[in-house]
Design a protein around this motif. Structure first.
Motif, PDB file in Angstrom:
ATOM      1  N   PRO A  57      35.016  18.453  51.502  1.00  0.00           N
ATOM      2  CA  PRO A  57      36.333  19.577  51.331  1.00  0.00           C
ATOM      3  C   PRO A  57      36.292  21.317  51.426  1.00  0.00           C
ATOM      4  CG  PRO A  57      34.948  18.479  49.121  1.00  0.00           C
ATOM      5  CD  PRO A  57      33.925  17.678  50.700  1.00  0.00           C
ATOM      6  N   PHE A  58      36.804  22.017  52.567  1.00  0.00           N
ATOM      7  CA  PHE A  58      36.993  22.772  52.530  1.00  0.00           C
ATOM      8  C   PHE A  58      38.485  23.330  51.865  1.00  0.00           C
ATOM      9  CE2 PHE A  58      33.993  22.191  55.659  1.00  0.00           C
ATOM     10  CZ  PHE A  58      32.846  21.875  55.429  1.00  0.00           C
ATOM     11  N   MET A  59      38.054  24.780  51.861  1.00  0.00           N
ATOM     12  CA  MET A  59      39.004  25.796  51.269  1.00  0.00           C
ATOM     13  C   MET A  59      38.764  27.569  52.060  1.00  0.00           C
ATOM     14  SD  MET A  59      40.060  25.660  47.205  1.00  0.00           S
ATOM     15  CE  MET A  59      41.909  26.744  47.160  1.00  0.00           C
ATOM     16  N   GLY A  60      39.434  28.339  51.762  1.00  0.00           N
ATOM     17  CA  GLY A  60      40.141  29.334  52.419  1.00  0.00           C
ATOM     18  C   GLY A  60      40.477  30.069  51.983  1.00  0.00           C
ATOM     19  N   VAL A  61      39.327  32.042  51.716  1.00  0.00           N
ATOM     20  CA  VAL A  61      40.136  32.791  51.089  1.00  0.00           C
ATOM     21  C   VAL A  61      39.820  33.883  51.443  1.00  0.00           C
ATOM     22  CG1 VAL A  61      39.605  34.099  49.262  1.00  0.00           C
ATOM     23  CG2 VAL A  61      39.177  31.711  48.931  1.00  0.00           C
ATOM     24  N   LEU A  62      41.576  34.319  52.144  1.00  0.00           N
ATOM     25  CA  LEU A  62      41.612  35.603  52.989  1.00  0.00           C
ATOM     26  C   LEU A  62      41.103  36.480  52.152  1.00  0.00           C
ATOM     27  CD1 LEU A  62      41.273  36.670  55.871  1.00  0.00           C
ATOM     28  CD2 LEU A  62      44.042  36.918  55.160  1.00  0.00           C
ATOM     29  N   THR A 152      39.002  39.348  55.777  1.00  0.00           N
ATOM     30  CA  THR A 152      37.765  38.978  56.011  1.00  0.00           C
ATOM     31  C   THR A 152      38.082  37.081  55.096  1.00  0.00           C
ATOM     32  OG1 THR A 152      35.909  40.600  55.282  1.00  0.00           O
ATOM     33  CG2 THR A 152      35.393  38.303  54.739  1.00  0.00           C
ATOM     34  N   LEU A 153      37.424  36.209  55.998  1.00  0.00           N
ATOM     35  CA  LEU A 153      37.657  34.897  56.132  1.00  0.00           C
ATOM     36  C   LEU A 153      36.760  34.403  55.605  1.00  0.00           C
ATOM     37  CD1 LEU A 153      39.539  32.103  55.590  1.00  0.00           C
ATOM     38  CD2 LEU A 153      39.030  31.831  58.054  1.00  0.00           C
ATOM     39  N   ILE A 154      36.663  33.593  54.118  1.00  0.00           N
ATOM     40  CA  ILE A 154      35.725  33.036  53.223  1.00  0.00           C
ATOM     41  C   ILE A 154      36.105  31.488  54.348  1.00  0.00           C
ATOM     42  CG2 ILE A 154      33.678  32.205  51.908  1.00  0.00           C
ATOM     43  CD1 ILE A 154      33.399  34.959  52.533  1.00  0.00           C
ATOM     44  N   VAL A 155      35.110  30.892  54.029  1.00  0.00           N
ATOM     45  CA  VAL A 155      35.461  29.418  54.256  1.00  0.00           C
ATOM     46  C   VAL A 155      34.515  28.888  52.953  1.00  0.00           C
ATOM     47  CG1 VAL A 155      35.378  27.393  55.550  1.00  0.00           C
ATOM     48  CG2 VAL A 155      35.948  29.057  56.413  1.00  0.00           C
ATOM     49  N   ALA A 156      34.816  27.989  52.326  1.00  0.00           N
ATOM     50  CA  ALA A 156      34.347  27.407  51.086  1.00  0.00           C
ATOM     51  C   ALA A 156      34.860  25.628  50.430  1.00  0.00           C
ATOM     52  CB  ALA A 156      34.087  28.032  49.719  1.00  0.00           C
ATOM     53  N   SER A 157      32.933  25.332  50.578  1.00  0.00           N
ATOM     54  CA  SER A 157      33.407  23.929  50.040  1.00  0.00           C
ATOM     55  C   SER A 157      33.645  23.837  48.577  1.00  0.00           C
ATOM     56  CB  SER A 157      31.799  23.247  49.766  1.00  0.00           C
ATOM     57  OG  SER A 157      30.948  23.786  49.670  1.00  0.00           O
ATOM     58  N   ILE A 158      34.227  22.835  48.360  1.00  0.00           N
ATOM     59  CA  ILE A 158      34.314  22.386  46.343  1.00  0.00           C
ATOM     60  C   ILE A 158      32.990  21.722  46.227  1.00  0.00           C
ATOM     61  CG2 ILE A 158      36.691  20.678  45.102  1.00  0.00           C
ATOM     62  CD1 ILE A 158      38.194  21.159  47.804  1.00  0.00           C
ATOM     63  N   GLN A 159      32.797  22.404  45.269  1.00  0.00           N
ATOM     64  CA  GLN A 159      31.924  21.489  44.504  1.00  0.00           C
ATOM     65  C   GLN A 159      31.918  21.198  43.009  1.00  0.00           C
ATOM     66  OE1 GLN A 159      27.564  21.674  46.047  1.00  0.00           O
ATOM     67  NE2 GLN A 159      29.247  22.699  47.777  1.00  0.00           N
ATOM     68  N   GLU A 160      32.852  21.080  42.581  1.00  0.00           N
ATOM     69  CA  GLU A 160      33.439  21.235  41.554  1.00  0.00           C
ATOM     70  C   GLU A 160      34.799  20.636  41.845  1.00  0.00           C
ATOM     71  OE1 GLU A 160      29.752  21.218  38.387  1.00  0.00           O
ATOM     72  OE2 GLU A 160      31.837  23.153  38.124  1.00  0.00           O
ATOM     73  N   LEU A 161      35.966  20.045  40.308  1.00  0.00           N
ATOM     74  CA  LEU A 161      37.031  19.870  40.845  1.00  0.00           C
ATOM     75  C   LEU A 161      37.574  19.383  38.575  1.00  0.00           C
ATOM     76  CD1 LEU A 161      39.924  20.394  40.795  1.00  0.00           C
ATOM     77  CD2 LEU A 161      40.353  18.124  42.306  1.00  0.00           C
ATOM     78  N   ILE A 162      37.742  20.487  37.829  1.00  0.00           N
ATOM     79  CA  ILE A 162      38.753  20.088  37.195  1.00  0.00           C
ATOM     80  C   ILE A 162      39.276  20.515  36.898  1.00  0.00           C
ATOM     81  CG2 ILE A 162      37.378  20.494  34.106  1.00  0.00           C
ATOM     82  CD1 ILE A 162      35.266  21.984  35.414  1.00  0.00           C
ATOM     83  N   ILE A 163      40.238  18.449  36.604  1.00  0.00           N
ATOM     84  CA  ILE A 163      41.595  18.607  36.489  1.00  0.00           C
ATOM     85  C   ILE A 163      41.982  17.360  34.755  1.00  0.00           C
ATOM     86  CG2 ILE A 163      41.585  17.351  37.941  1.00  0.00           C
ATOM     87  CD1 ILE A 163      44.904  18.311  38.210  1.00  0.00           C
ATOM     88  N   GLU A 164      42.890  18.177  33.967  1.00  0.00           N
ATOM     89  CA  GLU A 164      42.757  16.650  33.043  1.00  0.00           C
ATOM     90  C   GLU A 164      43.207  14.833  34.184  1.00  0.00           C
ATOM     91  OE1 GLU A 164      45.250  16.874  28.949  1.00  0.00           O
ATOM     92  OE2 GLU A 164      45.384  19.458  30.130  1.00  0.00           O
TER      93      GLU A 164
END
Lengths: 213, 213
Positions: A57-62, A152-164
């Motif tokens: 699970p990866f997301m990107g942030v520019l 700058t593009l940061i590609v990051a892995s989802i370490q936690e997901l908190i949602i009801e």
């Protein structure tokens, strides 16, 4: 109306910023939370946030060019500490969320300045936003400089997901409309949503069916 | 509910795809039009589309791994011809737009298959979607492979922007809600929007004001 590349380049700076930031479509918008090595909390609004992959699970942030400060205490903290959070915004907190985009001094916590509450999960370094219905904890995996314009593009892995629980359907789909997440447009517009439909996986020569939504 | 990285990795494949594709937030969604070197037209739905910069005007599109075909006649055409279009979708054409994601053979035009109309602007190689209220013509500037998961980022310059005058405000902001553009969530959900507000540029110690919207 048709604008060409050269007409766009010739536009007034602010007009062009409004136009080009808005025509790309409605955007994911989230508050990015970090903690500096000194323990200062930082919170900044980002709309260049996107899905990169589901497995892993990866997301990107520019991030904007470093010459244009603003959100870049965030980038500094992400570089130094590797951890950050993304927190959805709702109609209850979007005014506070917008206010985080003001250029506060580095030692000011935007949480305090705008009136949002930091929430710390066990074993996760960066602060979440308590008021956010969808909280995502991320770890920087790769930093990719876009030489072409200094972003700058940061590609990051989802370490936690908190949602009801109640916002997650049986097939894993997270119902962001039900959660109250909103979208944004351009540099300064915010919109809520109405459900139109979910559709079945498309195949040639087979009609699309509606999925319960 | 809290999911950790390891719990996400252990999820059923489809459940994980739905969950991770949806939790990133509401997305820009557009039909990407290309023409192959042989003159075949191609149209595919993309939601990993984002603003990269206003000056020069750049957008980014993230393409799925080449091992997962589908949208990748698009990538082949972008590589070979450099030109492509992005076309917003509305509630009038979203079902057809979703249907373009079916895996049609390379020589099938999705325009024909789903019933959308190609529109050619003077001097621009790739086809637009006639029915789209916002049409963006782009030229590939840089191809950045994300080695980390096999996806490909194309950074492209906006060569043409076609939108009705009435949707552009005096300050350059394009009113996508008025244009009828919609947003998407996850792999298969579509939503229309309601305006909440536009806010003034945020400054520390100064209250935010509403901008006419």
């Amino acid at each position: 109306m048709k604008f060409t590349y050269h007409q766009i380049i010739a536009l007034d700076r602010l007009y062009r910023a409004n136009l080009i930031n808005s025509i790309t479509g409605f955007k994911s918008v989230a508050l990015l939370g970090t903690k500096s090595e000194n323990g200062n909390l930082n919170l900044a609004l980002f709309s260049q946030v996107f899905h990169v992959g589901a497995n892993p699970p990866f997301m990107g942030v520019l991030f904007r060019p470093e010459s244009q400060l603003g959100g870049n205490h965030s980038l500094k903290n992400v570089r130094n500490t590797e951890y950050f959070t993304l927190n959805h915004i709702t109609a209850n907190i979007y005014k506070q969320a917008h206010q985080t985009s003001a250029r506060y001094a580095e030692d000011i916590s935007e949480f305090d300045a705008v009136g949002l509450t930091p929430y710390f999960s066990e074993n996760f370094f960066a602060p979440y936003v308590q008021q956010s219905p969808v909280k995502i904890g991320l770890k920087k995996e790769e930093e990719i400089p876009l030489i072409i314009n200094g972003t700058t593009l940061i590609v990051a892995s989802i370490q936690e997901l908190i949602i009801e629980d109640k916002f997650i359907k049986a097939d894993g789909f997270a119902d962001l409309h039900a959660a109250g997440s909103i979208t944004c447009s351009g540099l300064d517009a915010y919109l809520s949503t109405n459900k139109l439909a979910r559709f079945s996986y498309a195949k040639p020569d087979k009609p699309i069916e509606n999925i319960s939504y």
